[in-house]
Write an enzyme that holds these catalytic residues in place. Structure first.
Site, mmCIF file in Angstrom:
data_model
loop_
_atom_site.group_PDB
_atom_site.id
_atom_site.type_symbol
_atom_site.label_atom_id
_atom_site.label_comp_id
_atom_site.label_asym_id
_atom_site.label_seq_id
_atom_site.Cartn_x
_atom_site.Cartn_y
_atom_site.Cartn_z
ATOM 1 N N HIS A 67 0.874 -1.175 0.000
ATOM 2 C CA HIS A 67 0.000 0.000 0.000
ATOM 3 C C HIS A 67 0.910 1.224 0.000
ATOM 4 C CE1 HIS A 67 -3.194 -2.734 1.911
ATOM 5 N NE2 HIS A 67 -3.655 -2.375 0.732
ATOM 6 N N SER A 102 4.885 -1.770 4.244
ATOM 7 C CA SER A 102 5.226 -3.097 4.785
ATOM 8 C C SER A 102 4.028 -4.033 4.814
ATOM 9 C CB SER A 102 5.856 -2.967 6.178
ATOM 10 O OG SER A 102 7.022 -2.177 6.124
ATOM 11 N N HIS A 103 3.087 -3.830 3.910
ATOM 12 C CA HIS A 103 1.972 -4.755 3.703
ATOM 13 C C HIS A 103 2.323 -5.561 2.447
ATOM 14 C CE1 HIS A 103 -0.717 -1.460 5.720
ATOM 15 N NE2 HIS A 103 0.163 -1.997 6.545
ATOM 16 N N ILE A 104 3.106 -6.601 2.615
ATOM 17 C CA ILE A 104 3.761 -7.285 1.498
ATOM 18 C C ILE A 104 2.830 -8.375 0.969
ATOM 19 C CG2 ILE A 104 5.881 -8.400 0.744
ATOM 20 C CD1 ILE A 104 7.072 -7.421 3.515
#
Length: 531
Positions: free
Chosen positions: A314, A466-468
């Site tokens: 994101h 860090s929304h992988i």
């Protein structure tokens, strides 16, 4: 640890995904081994590490940097992940029992029904292989397991059960910002949070330490170690500092073992009937790609050549400014409110959806560094810190990103300390995101104007949240996806993948609750298959 061991189910990764799966299956009577690359730390150790950290700007500093289980270093980009794309990709994640939910803001959003039908509704991206309604009951179970406190209002995602807890009380800043922006047609809502508003599941109510990132000192904020502990209590075996480096398959395509190394490089072969890879969106494809053989020369679960591809996040931009009144950020959790006007609409055919969020993190450190950089000292420094900290507002954003085969995780020729390939990332931001980010800048400009903002600072470069997601993507067709709707690998009947790596679309909201819901559904599938 050297030697071999066996269980009905072997789970790799003890974050929220792996620990929930291990707990549910152990509770159902299966024998379970839960492997974690990193160590096990007590909360008090992490709190003390933070107190002793020299540079408090590094929110990963309280967590160990391990030779055998490296991770990204925020203050030292390139130390582990290698950028090869047009846009640097610099996420953060942790490797220890409990995973990265030791270090998060606690936002526990459901996706919108439209997020599951992006291709059908707007002609872009991919659809999920099932509708929102399929996952809805599991969202409810996930909220109960994590302990989610949420508002009694419509957030756009239909519910069959109420939140387990009432929403936390808002800070003065959150109340006032909602009032001011609401009068200007913005919809500002309290966020659902995996943080206790009352004692729940043997955890205390939040007392407003404002230290959620890097560590909740009292345990009011959920983290994956909660279910790692519960899994052990239900009979699972947790093995820390066991870094999985190879998945072994037989000639029929069945997975037969996970090979892992301890910190000294000694190897153990762990056999089982079912296997769940629940590392994260980078470590999961890395492990799959490393597991080559004569039968599977491109790695495990990679018959479609999609492992590691479709990397999504994101991408975020931000603004901060001094408001025309004292609002006193820093009282209560680090984040409590979001602007949700832009999460859905026909515009998604042309540009990404987004969620804007208000930071409630105490700005003292950032303000002080800035003033010191201007040469202020003594009484004037003290006065300016007090003045600016009371009036500083910061808004961030999460922009939806479409899956692209060119955005990917690969194996580098460069090796880590154990001789394993480091992850190499090819990543770029397309016009779908850039158009939305340009509009976000305009919204931030308007918001700053409403508050008669001064000393306005924009960060318009979309950065990792860090929304992988997406690197072991879910789909109906084995030719263009890695797992099916049950999170089972198309190529291997007894291999499952848990976590955000399977998500074919991420909407504009934090993905942790979706990870939890998918993991509980996956556990139900495995439980049924073992019966």
């Amino acid at each position: 640890m050297a030697g071999s061991t066996s269980a009905d189910v072997v789970v790799v990764g003890s974050g929220v995904a792996g620990s929930l799966v291990a707990y549910r299956l152990a509770k159902a009577g299966a024998s379970v081994i839960l492997l974690e690359a990193g160590p096990r730390l007590a909360r008090w150790q992490i709190v003390e590490n933070f107190r002793r950290a020299v540079d408090k700007r590094d929110l990963c500093a309280p967590y160990p940097l391990l030779r055998h289980a490296p991770r990204p270093e925020p203050m030292n980009p390139g130390a582990y992940l290698i950028d090869r794309g047009a846009t640097p990709y610099r996420p953060q994640y942790l490797r220890l029992v409990g995973g990265t939910t030791w270090h998060w803001a606690g936002a526990a959003w459901r996706l919108l029904p439209s997020d599951f039908r992006l291709k059908t509704l707007y002609g872009v991206g991919r659809d999920w292989p099932f509708p929102y309604e399929t996952l809805e009951p599991w969202y409810g179970q996930a909220e109960a397991e994590l302990g989610v406190a949420g508002p009694d209002i419509d957030l756009g995602s239909p519910r069959s059960t109420p939140y387990p807890m009432n929403a936390l009380p808002l800070s003065w800043m959150d109340h006032r910002v909602a009032e001011v922006l609401g009068a200007q047609s913005y919809r500002v809502v309290p966020e659902p949070m995996a943080r206790n508003s009352r004692p729940y599941d043997a955890r205390p109510a939040c007392c407003g330490n404002n230290n959620c990132m890097p560590i909740c000192p009292i345990g009011a904020l959920y983290n994956g170690a909660t279910h790692a502990d519960k899994a052990e209590g239900a009979g699972a075996t947790l093995i820390a500092q066991a870094l999985a480096y190879r998945i072994e398959a037989n000639d029929r395509g069945e997975i037969v073992a996970i090979h892992c190394k301890d910190p000294n490089g000694l190897s153990t072969r762990v056999t089982g009937k079912r296997f769940v890879i629940a590392a994260n969106g980078i470590e999961t494809p890395k492990l799959l790609l490393m597991s080559t053989s004569a039968r599977f020369p491109k790695g495990i679960a990679n018959g479609s050549d999609q492992v590691g591809r479709n990397l999504m996040d994101h991408p975020g931009t931000s603004v901060n400014f001094l408001a025309n009144e004292a609002l006193w950020p820093g009282r209560g959790p680090v984040e409590m409110s979001s602007i949700v006007d832009f999460r859905d609409g026909p515009f998604r055919a042309q540009q990404s959806a987004k969620k804007l969020h208000l930071s409630n993190a105490a700005p003292t450190l950032a303000v002080t560094w800035n003033l010191l950089g201007k040469g202020l000292t003594g009484g004037e420094l003290d006065r300016q810190i007090r003045e600016q900290c009371a009036r500083r507002l910061t808004f961030g954003s999460f922009h939806e990103q479409l899956p692209s085969s060119e955005n990917r995780v690969m194996l580098s020729a460069q090796k880590d300390a154990l001789g394993l390939p480091r992850p190499e990332i090819a990543y770029s931001i397309d016009d779908y995101v850039r158009k939305s980010a340009a509009d976000t800048h305009a919204q931030f400009e308007r918001i700053a104007g409403i508050f008669e903002g001064t000393e306005i600072e924009y960060n318009d470069t979309p950065g990792a949240s860090s929304h992988i997601m997406g690197t072991a993507i879910m789909g109906r067709d084995a030719r263009d996806s890695v797992v099916d709707a049950e999170c089972r690998a198309h190529d291997h009947p007894n291999l499952f993948i848990a976590g955000s790596a399977v998500m074919p679309a991420g909407g504009s909201a934090n993905c942790t609750l979706t990870i939890a819901a998918l993991s509980l559904r996956l556990a139900g599938t495995i439980e049924a298959s073992l019966r």
